[in-house]
Design a protein around this motif. Structure first.
Motif, short mmCIF file in Angstrom:
data_model
loop_
_atom_site.label_atom_id
_atom_site.label_comp_id
_atom_site.label_asym_id
_atom_site.label_seq_id
_atom_site.Cartn_x
_atom_site.Cartn_y
_atom_site.Cartn_z
N LEU A 1 -4.57 11.87 -8.17
CA LEU A 1 -3.60 10.82 -9.09
C LEU A 1 -3.24 11.54 -10.06
CD1 LEU A 1 -5.57 7.47 -8.59
CD2 LEU A 1 -3.38 7.80 -7.95
N VAL A 2 -4.11 12.34 -10.71
CA VAL A 2 -3.78 13.12 -12.05
C VAL A 2 -3.04 14.37 -11.76
CG1 VAL A 2 -5.22 11.80 -13.36
CG2 VAL A 2 -6.02 13.93 -12.60
N ARG A 3 -3.08 14.86 -10.64
CA ARG A 3 -2.65 16.34 -10.71
C ARG A 3 -1.23 16.68 -10.82
NH1 ARG A 3 -3.35 19.73 -4.69
NH2 ARG A 3 -1.94 21.34 -5.13
N THR A 4 -0.83 17.82 -11.22
CA THR A 4 0.55 17.78 -11.70
C THR A 4 1.14 19.17 -11.10
OG1 THR A 4 -0.32 19.39 -13.66
CG2 THR A 4 0.14 16.89 -13.96
N ARG B 1 -3.44 7.00 -16.59
CA ARG B 1 -4.24 7.95 -16.48
C ARG B 1 -5.49 7.60 -17.35
NH1 ARG B 1 -3.54 13.36 -16.35
NH2 ARG B 1 -1.73 13.96 -14.91
N ARG B 2 -5.57 6.52 -18.16
CA ARG B 2 -6.64 6.01 -18.89
C ARG B 2 -7.41 5.09 -17.98
NH1 ARG B 2 -3.24 5.98 -23.32
NH2 ARG B 2 -2.91 3.92 -23.20
N PHE B 3 -6.46 4.38 -17.26
CA PHE B 3 -7.05 3.38 -16.47
C PHE B 3 -7.61 4.23 -15.13
CE2 PHE B 3 -6.29 0.52 -12.45
CZ PHE B 3 -7.18 -0.57 -13.08
N TRP B 4 -7.07 5.10 -14.67
CA TRP B 4 -7.84 5.86 -13.54
C TRP B 4 -9.00 6.29 -14.00
CZ3 TRP B 4 -2.15 8.42 -12.53
CH2 TRP B 4 -1.58 7.77 -11.92
N VAL C 1 0.76 -1.31 -0.07
CA VAL C 1 -0.10 -0.04 -0.06
C VAL C 1 1.07 1.05 -0.04
CG1 VAL C 1 -1.77 1.32 1.39
CG2 VAL C 1 -1.78 -1.16 1.07
N ASN C 2 0.62 2.22 -0.78
CA ASN C 2 1.13 3.42 -0.85
C ASN C 2 0.34 4.69 -0.59
OD1 ASN C 2 3.39 5.38 -1.25
ND2 ASN C 2 3.85 4.94 -3.17
N TYR C 3 0.69 5.78 -0.46
CA TYR C 3 -0.25 7.00 -0.27
C TYR C 3 0.19 7.89 -1.29
CZ TYR C 3 -0.21 4.72 4.32
OH TYR C 3 -0.34 3.99 5.33
N ILE C 4 -0.94 8.50 -1.83
CA ILE C 4 -1.12 9.54 -2.72
C ILE C 4 -0.48 10.88 -2.33
CG2 ILE C 4 -2.40 10.63 -4.50
CD1 ILE C 4 -4.41 8.27 -4.45
N TYR C 5 -1.26 11.28 -1.36
CA TYR C 5 -0.41 12.57 -0.67
C TYR C 5 0.30 11.94 0.49
CZ TYR C 5 -4.17 15.97 -1.98
OH TYR C 5 -5.09 16.61 -2.54
N PRO C 6 1.73 12.19 0.50
CA PRO C 6 2.68 11.56 1.29
C PRO C 6 2.02 11.81 2.87
CG PRO C 6 3.85 12.90 -0.18
CD PRO C 6 2.17 13.54 -0.35
N LYS D 1 -1.51 12.92 7.61
CA LYS D 1 -1.72 11.12 7.90
C LYS D 1 -3.47 10.87 7.50
CE LYS D 1 2.04 11.40 9.94
NZ LYS D 1 3.34 11.19 9.16
N ASP D 2 -3.17 10.51 6.44
CA ASP D 2 -4.51 10.26 5.64
C ASP D 2 -4.28 8.65 5.07
OD1 ASP D 2 -6.81 9.57 4.32
OD2 ASP D 2 -6.62 11.46 2.73
N ASP D 3 -4.92 7.58 5.65
CA ASP D 3 -4.95 6.51 5.37
C ASP D 3 -6.33 6.01 4.76
OD1 ASP D 3 -5.93 6.01 7.57
OD2 ASP D 3 -4.59 4.39 8.18
N SER D 4 -7.05 6.69 4.21
CA SER D 4 -8.28 6.51 3.69
C SER D 4 -8.10 5.87 2.50
CB SER D 4 -9.30 7.80 3.68
OG SER D 4 -8.80 8.63 2.77
N PHE D 5 -9.48 5.22 1.81
CA PHE D 5 -9.31 4.82 0.45
C PHE D 5 -9.19 5.66 -0.59
CE2 PHE D 5 -11.59 3.66 -3.52
CZ PHE D 5 -10.76 2.51 -3.86
N THR D 6 -9.33 6.92 -0.16
CA THR D 6 -9.37 8.25 -1.15
C THR D 6 -7.54 8.33 -1.32
OG1 THR D 6 -11.46 8.98 -0.68
CG2 THR D 6 -9.78 10.69 -1.40
N ASN D 7 -6.91 8.06 -0.21
CA ASN D 7 -5.46 8.34 -0.30
C ASN D 7 -4.48 7.20 -0.54
OD1 ASN D 7 -3.44 10.64 -0.19
ND2 ASN D 7 -2.95 9.73 1.56
#
Length: 167
Positions: free
Chosen positions: A77-80, A57-60, A13-18, A23-29
């Motif tokens: 996920l797609v933020r730049t 990106r297509r998969f997401w 498991v990895n986190y999108i927002y570090p 400290k967000d270990d929800s499904f969203t992150n």
């Protein structure tokens, strides 16, 4: 060998927002990634082009359109763009509130367990001042006028250090 034993060796498991930011270990992150990709990511955000590939990106987008991930997760996920100063300040403010609430909860529990005891709070600057005035922790504090050394025993309390764990 069970499928779970096999999959945990190659996936993690990895986190999108570090976690260093929030400290967000929800499904969203959280996302499931290859172990070597997780080791290479560190705490960078936004995700690099090596992760934000056109294929990913297509998969997401497909997952979002099918309702399998939220708009918020997709946008993370797609933020730049890097975090703004306002977002970083918000992360810090939330962490301070959570820490304050945790301290109050622990103080309440300790007070119930030890009704004759008074709970006193100490600011970090007071702890630093105490160390400077009353002793060194190992050889790290050369400013102390006192040659005695305070002993730091990590086996008793090392909760302020990051821990690695598996889920």
């Amino acid at each position: 060998m069970s499928i779970n034993a096999y999959s945990t060796r190659i996936k993690t498991v990895n986190y999108i927002y570090p976690q260093s930011k929030i400290k967000d270990d929800s499904f969203t992150n959280t996302v499931l990634v290859k172990r070597e990709s997780n080791a290479a990511k560190t705490d960078r955000y936004p995700l690099g082009s090596d992760i934000q590939t056109p294929s990913n990106r297509r998969f997401w987008k497909f997952l979002k359109e099918k309702g399998l991930i939220t708009d918020e997760k997709y946008n993370r996920l797609v933020r730049t763009e890097e975090f703004s100063d306002e977002e970083l300040s918000g992360f810090i403010a939330r962490q301070l509130v959570e820490t304050s609430q945790s301290v109050k909860a622990v103080a309440s529990i300790l007070g119930e367990l030890n009704p004759e005891t008074s709970i006193c709070y100490s600011k970090a600057e007071n702890v630093s001042s105490f160390r400077q005035n009353f002793g060194k922790i190992k050889d790290g504090n050369n400013k102390s006028n006192n040659n005695e050394q305070l002993v730091k025993v990590r086996e008793i309390n090392d909760f302020h250090h990051a821990k690695t764990y598996s889920r």
